[in-house]
Scaffold this active site. Sequence first.
Site, mmCIF file in Angstrom:
data_model
loop_
_atom_site.group_PDB
_atom_site.id
_atom_site.type_symbol
_atom_site.label_atom_id
_atom_site.label_comp_id
_atom_site.label_asym_id
_atom_site.label_seq_id
_atom_site.Cartn_x
_atom_site.Cartn_y
_atom_site.Cartn_z
ATOM 1 N N GLU A 59 0.806 -1.227 0.000
ATOM 2 C CA GLU A 59 0.000 0.000 0.000
ATOM 3 C C GLU A 59 0.838 1.274 0.000
ATOM 4 O O GLU A 59 0.434 2.277 -0.589
ATOM 5 C CB GLU A 59 -0.962 0.012 1.182
ATOM 6 C CG GLU A 59 -2.216 -0.836 0.997
ATOM 7 C CD GLU A 59 -1.975 -2.316 1.143
ATOM 8 O OE1 GLU A 59 -0.881 -2.718 1.593
ATOM 9 O OE2 GLU A 59 -2.884 -3.093 0.783
ATOM 10 N N HIS A 92 -12.386 -5.118 7.797
ATOM 11 C CA HIS A 92 -13.070 -5.001 6.512
ATOM 12 C C HIS A 92 -14.346 -4.168 6.635
ATOM 13 O O HIS A 92 -15.133 -4.096 5.706
ATOM 14 C CB HIS A 92 -13.447 -6.379 5.967
ATOM 15 C CG HIS A 92 -12.296 -7.166 5.442
ATOM 16 N ND1 HIS A 92 -11.295 -7.639 6.243
ATOM 17 C CD2 HIS A 92 -11.976 -7.556 4.172
ATOM 18 C CE1 HIS A 92 -10.423 -8.309 5.503
ATOM 19 N NE2 HIS A 92 -10.805 -8.266 4.254
HETATM 20 C C1 TPP Z 1 -2.489 -4.753 4.108
HETATM 21 C C2 TPP Z 1 -3.500 -5.535 3.359
HETATM 22 N N1 TPP Z 1 -3.751 -5.233 2.070
HETATM 23 C C3 TPP Z 1 -4.652 -5.916 1.365
HETATM 24 C C4 TPP Z 1 -5.352 -6.954 1.929
HETATM 25 C C5 TPP Z 1 -6.424 -7.720 1.134
HETATM 26 N N2 TPP Z 1 -5.932 -9.073 0.863
HETATM 27 C C6 TPP Z 1 -6.282 -10.109 1.647
HETATM 28 S S1 TPP Z 1 -5.450 -11.502 1.210
HETATM 29 C C7 TPP Z 1 -4.657 -10.710 -0.049
HETATM 30 C C8 TPP Z 1 -3.671 -11.460 -0.880
HETATM 31 C C9 TPP Z 1 -2.596 -12.049 -0.032
HETATM 32 O O1 TPP Z 1 -1.739 -12.823 -0.855
HETATM 33 P P1 TPP Z 1 -0.586 -13.676 -0.190
HETATM 34 O O2 TPP Z 1 0.206 -12.792 0.735
HETATM 35 O O3 TPP Z 1 0.155 -14.327 -1.276
HETATM 36 O O4 TPP Z 1 -1.326 -14.720 0.731
HETATM 37 P P2 TPP Z 1 -2.295 -15.874 0.235
HETATM 38 O O5 TPP Z 1 -3.686 -15.310 0.225
HETATM 39 O O6 TPP Z 1 -1.863 -16.307 -1.131
HETATM 40 O O7 TPP Z 1 -2.169 -16.977 1.249
HETATM 41 C C10 TPP Z 1 -5.027 -9.376 -0.118
HETATM 42 C C11 TPP Z 1 -4.519 -8.406 -1.121
HETATM 43 C C12 TPP Z 1 -5.074 -7.255 3.286
HETATM 44 N N3 TPP Z 1 -5.720 -8.248 3.932
HETATM 45 N N4 TPP Z 1 -4.156 -6.533 3.960
#
Ligand code: TPP
Lengths: 336, 336, 375, 375
Positions: free
Chosen positions: B70, B139
């Site tokens: 972000e 959220h």
């Molecule tokens: C700081 C933040 N930004 C955005 C999100 C929304 N979000 C939830 S999961 C996700 C993707 C996460 O990907 P990864 O780190 O690869 O974990 P995975 O879901 O693949 O286990 C996002 C963008 C969040 N939870 N926190």
Amino acid sequence: MTPKTAAPAATRTLNLVQAVNEALDVAMAKDKRVMVLGEDVGRNGGVFRATEGLWKKYGDERVVDTPLAEIGIMGSAIGLAISGFRPVAEIQFDGFMPSVFDQVVCHLGRIRSRSRGKMSVPLVLRAPHGGLIHAPEHHSESPEAYFCHTPGIKVVIPSTPYDAKGLLLAAIEDPDPVVFFEPKLLYRSAKGEVPGGHYTVDIGKARLVKEGKDLTLLTWGAMTVTCEKAAERLEREDGASVEILDLRTLAPLDLDAVLASVGKTGRCVIAHEAPNTGSWAAELSALIAERGLLRLLAPVARVGGWDIRMPLFRLEQYYIPDADRVVMAARKTLSF
Amino acid sequence: MTPKTAAPAATRTLNLVQAVNEALDVAMAKDKRVMVLGEDVGRNGGVFRATEGLWKKYGDERVVDTPLAEIGIMGSAIGLAISGFRPVAEIQFDGFMPSVFDQVVCHLGRIRSRSRGKMSVPLVLRAPHGGLIHAPEHHSESPEAYFCHTPGIKVVIPSTPYDAKGLLLAAIEDPDPVVFFEPKLLYRSAKGEVPGGHYTVDIGKARLVKEGKDLTLLTWGAMTVTCEKAAERLEREDGASVEILDLRTLAPLDLDAVLASVGKTGRCVIAHEAPNTGSWAAELSALIAERGLLRLLAPVARVGGWDIRMPLFRLEQYYIPDADRVVMAARKTLSF
Amino acid sequence: MPLKTIASLDIKRLEILDIDGKADKALMPKVSDKLLLEMYRLMFQIRAFDERAILLQRSGRLGTYPMITGQEATQCVPPLALKPSDWVVPTYRGGGVYFARGMQMRYGLLYWAGDDRGTHFPEGNNDMIFSIPVGTHLTQVAGLAWGQKLNGKGGVAMTYCGDGTSSKGDLHEALTFAGQFKLPAIYVIENNGWAISVPRKRQSASQTLAQKAWGYGVHGVQVDGNDALAVYAATVEAVARARKGEGATLIECETYRMGHHTTADDATRYRDGKDVEAWRKKDPISRFKKFLTAKKLWNDGKEKNLTAETRSWIDGEVKAYEEFPAPNPLNMFADNYDKAPRALIEQRAELEELLKFKGGAKILMELPPTEGRFP
Amino acid sequence: MPLKTIASLDIKRLEILDIDGKADKALMPKVSDKLLLEMYRLMFQIRAFDERAILLQRSGRLGTYPMITGQEATQCVPPLALKPSDWVVPTYRGGGVYFARGMQMRYGLLYWAGDDRGTHFPEGNNDMIFSIPVGTHLTQVAGLAWGQKLNGKGGVAMTYCGDGTSSKGDLHEALTFAGQFKLPAIYVIENNGWAISVPRKRQSASQTLAQKAWGYGVHGVQVDGNDALAVYAATVEAVARARKGEGATLIECETYRMGHHTTADDATRYRDGKDVEAWRKKDPISRFKKFLTAKKLWNDGKEKNLTAETRSWIDGEVKAYEEFPAPNPLNMFADNYDKAPRALIEQRAELEELLKFKGGAKILMELPPTEGRFP
Ligand SMILES: Cc1ncc(C[n+]2csc(CCOP(=O)(O)OP(=O)(O)O)c2C)c(N)n1
Ligand SMILES: Cc1ncc(C[n+]2csc(CCOP(=O)(O)OP(=O)(O)O)c2C)c(N)n1
Ligand SMILES: [Mg+2]
Ligand SMILES: [Mg+2]
């Protein structure tokens, strides 16, 4: 204002930064779990010397010069607090606190309830506060409103050496996270009697600086001194009887003291340094009118910073309210 | 509420997220400098589908799936805006905005004045807003107060599809940074007539939802719909005549509209979703009493979220004010 | 445990000029005599300027000032590889960078005197004022580089951060974007050994700061930051890479902060004079002077002229700085928005009222004219 | 340009079990048959549990749920190298981690049903609930590891983050602390190829995520995250390093998210089914089953029993979950502070008033008893 635990006889005159330093020393001597961490807090003793001498006395493990990484400072302090330590983390200037908002808003005050009481975060986040020391941009900020709107944390800001020491000791011993602001303008200019040894000042109690009948000046931090100057003038030039309340703790608010004072005087001017719109003064003004509407003889007035970036220091004295501005507002309020 | 530029005849019924999507499409078609960037905004069309179809239509260079960072999104959007582009950056949920506070508080609204007018930051920071969609922690947040207290930025939050499209187009064309909140509860539930093509709704003007004589309900975002329900009940069960003002723009505030309405009714309840203490409702309550004290027939009442971490969603409907709470507060205000 | 290697990286260090001013022919970059002399002039003059600025501060004629003494090569040389239209964003310790970009140093003084009018760069330059919260500019510069890329004119963006600042998450997100989008960005880590009182080795356990680049698909290199030729060669290569669309570069310039952190700091509290002395031998200016002298490009006569020239230049800048009239307090309300909202109009009027309260009705006439746009 | 190499880094990848279940003897870690069977049980049961959870969600009996299908080895195995007193902080996609730590899965269901009472870990475990804002726990875990170090009992802290999350500045600051203070921390990057719709290669231009470790003086290694034995070996080594005071390790587990991001996501919008099929061949469970079968540790009979056992275990957990009474709304006011301030006492009373307004005076009697401490 009376110490919770009786203070030893020996009291000396200290300035505010010395009082902060002594509080840290007393806390570290008393409780092995207390740690100090931040940028330049160790060998250098802090850029304002608030941690002077602690590194020599308590060593590398308890007085830690961290890498230049505020999220790291805040996050690791949270982890240390959860682990049972009592970290006192320093952010070098108020203006750099936004980089820890993510930890503060998303976690600091939430971990106790999120863990359903199984975990707590007994840490103190120290930072200098406010302007008028001729520093560069971001070195003269008053970000308290951001913290006061965030559940689960306490926000403290002393304006005397006595309160600085007693409140910092109380903050370190508090089972919940406390953001502890230190008015940097007063670090050296505010001097006062400070008992040696251990004592605490209750968090959540305002300080009645002086009693008065006609007007309440509600304030905190370095602005307390400005209000004292303004009150002195108002009494001399206008024959007004002015009461001054120094909140000392912003959150949780000492609402009883506020309502009692304004209930008595019927008139209130709130003076502070932050951009006025959406400031903590707004919450105070709102509460006073919501809870004491019928006792108000005049609208509550707010005297704060303008809603703009604080100019570089050549003009800061026109940005941060001075006694003249408080007097102007007070006169309008008194003659309403 | 009348479009600044006459809207083409063709109006369809759209929901709020479709209106947002159409605004982005119209803006990108009209101005090559407009870019959309954020997490999952490209091929996936955004987790709420707000950017659906844009990536196909405008390609990788103008609709950018960014890394999960972000500060990177916010900072690079600032750099792009300074470079003459019109970035529309999305933060996927309100609860992740604290990670960009550092950029927002230290820079976003300051660059114009810091550069003495040589630079400007015409970007839009979009984020969903508010609760009641049964989402996990972080959220369902309402962080508007943090932004409204920060100088140099505008804060907008529509509650109808018509306003969503017109205000987003106005935000994208605004020469200054605009934080654009989208009430996620209304993304699909709010439906309304939306003209095709380009039109704008002025930033800084409140929307009079309905006129009334006895009480003003002051609100914004999804709570506008709650207030409509409450007003309907108050008129039916209490025979009260209720006026509803949807602020639409939180900063800069449409103070004239607020004071005119409360000046007329003499009674005001402010309803919103954020933790109540230190909220934007505090600024409103303060301003109303400071500027219109003598016209108040009752104290201003604030109905907001409690000053605690919002519980997980099984209990969120007891955290976020519902029509019952607004009705309760309104009755106290009416019978004061 | 034994396993297979799937990725390898060498971190290289570039040194061209040794401390006796001898250049390694093999590594010598293409650089005209004129440019060599310009490098020397810039380094020489900014050092003299720094010394004067410190005197001004000590005598109460200037606010807190961050000197660059010892870091002249790292600061004055990289901008010489750029065009005015390329973006440059230094740190607060950036006097040499702005000077090399052609800034009138009277503005630098004005800035450190706490006057917003000190934020003033040459027309047509893409210069930006530094960020006081360290590192917060790094992702913005990724955006500036992104803009250059989208504009497709081969422009680049260069920025600086310190060794301490390299610990901020901002660098991580900036380099992630720079690598992912192959941005024409040059990140110079000005490793001067200290972050106020924290020495480099207590800042990060990473052997070099340059190797951090590897975690982002960004090219990384370490150079002797007190070697103007090495700094120049590395910058030229990075700029070429950026202009060709081959992506970003992280250059770690290893130099040393010879002075206090700022005039408000007392380095003797936390560091050993011996280190400072050791680094004095590696001084970028004397080393470069030996090189020029050996090349017959420099001699005592020229040095004497430059010294005199420099003194009068500094006198002129200081005079110009001190002749700036006090700013009008109302200036602060200018240029906060394209169109000032109602609240600011009210507040500015309140400030006028305050000024009258202080100085009487005619005060507004006596004040210098306001500057900037309002409302 | 030629220059001298001052640092050489390489990244190793560990694979022990091939997709046919053949183990590389040379790399085989010491692990008892009992533990091998436990690994299989955990992976087998959590997958079945996930399938049921998805059904519950589809039928409206559960909220949005993040499945771990395909990532069982990366999730269930590392905790087996730890003690209950070691800290473990997974991500929201952490069902397998919590299960391996001994959590009763009824609580996992309760959490994803939006009930705070779902945050419930076995007594004596140092488990922590994940952070929904991704990456924000990483510096906190540095603090937990720091606490372990200061306590001097050889404890460690292990945490997870995703490939997407590795782009957050939080990881940079966490690893900077972990490296600088030689913290007993294990950072597992669970690289499952996707951050919602963003593929790994669009997340970072870094060839591997493991190599980021070198920028912090932290040991880094990549392992086949679908190979339980490799994951185990790498974890055991990292834990040993941490307990010996030799510092932190970053383990990149390369695995694959076989399902949607969560039940709220539709992966078919952004990814090609072919990749998913390719990864199905590398399935961690079937691969491990072949290995156990070859070792004569497993057979169809045992599989049949485990299947039956698992079904009744899941039935039990689901039943226990669904039998939780609705929470008392007043619970939300409990445990926000050690001592609730006046404002919360007022606000709780206001909520009571609201409940009465809705349900009549006796409603408070009818509600389930409140839980937690207040004031
Ligand atoms: C700081 C933040 N930004 C955005 C999100 C929304 N979000 C939830 S999961 C996700 C993707 C996460 O990907 P990864 O780190 O690869 O974990 P995975 O879901 O693949 O286990 C996002 C963008 C969040 N939870 N926190
Ligand atoms: C975010 C932030 N934290 C702390 C500071 C206070 N501060 C100013 S300079 C400095 C040290 C910077 O060290 P380095 O990055 O090495 O740059 P140098 O001063 O050596 O040029 C610190 C801690 C700041 N300006 N910003
Ligand atoms: Mg440095
Ligand atoms: Mg992933």
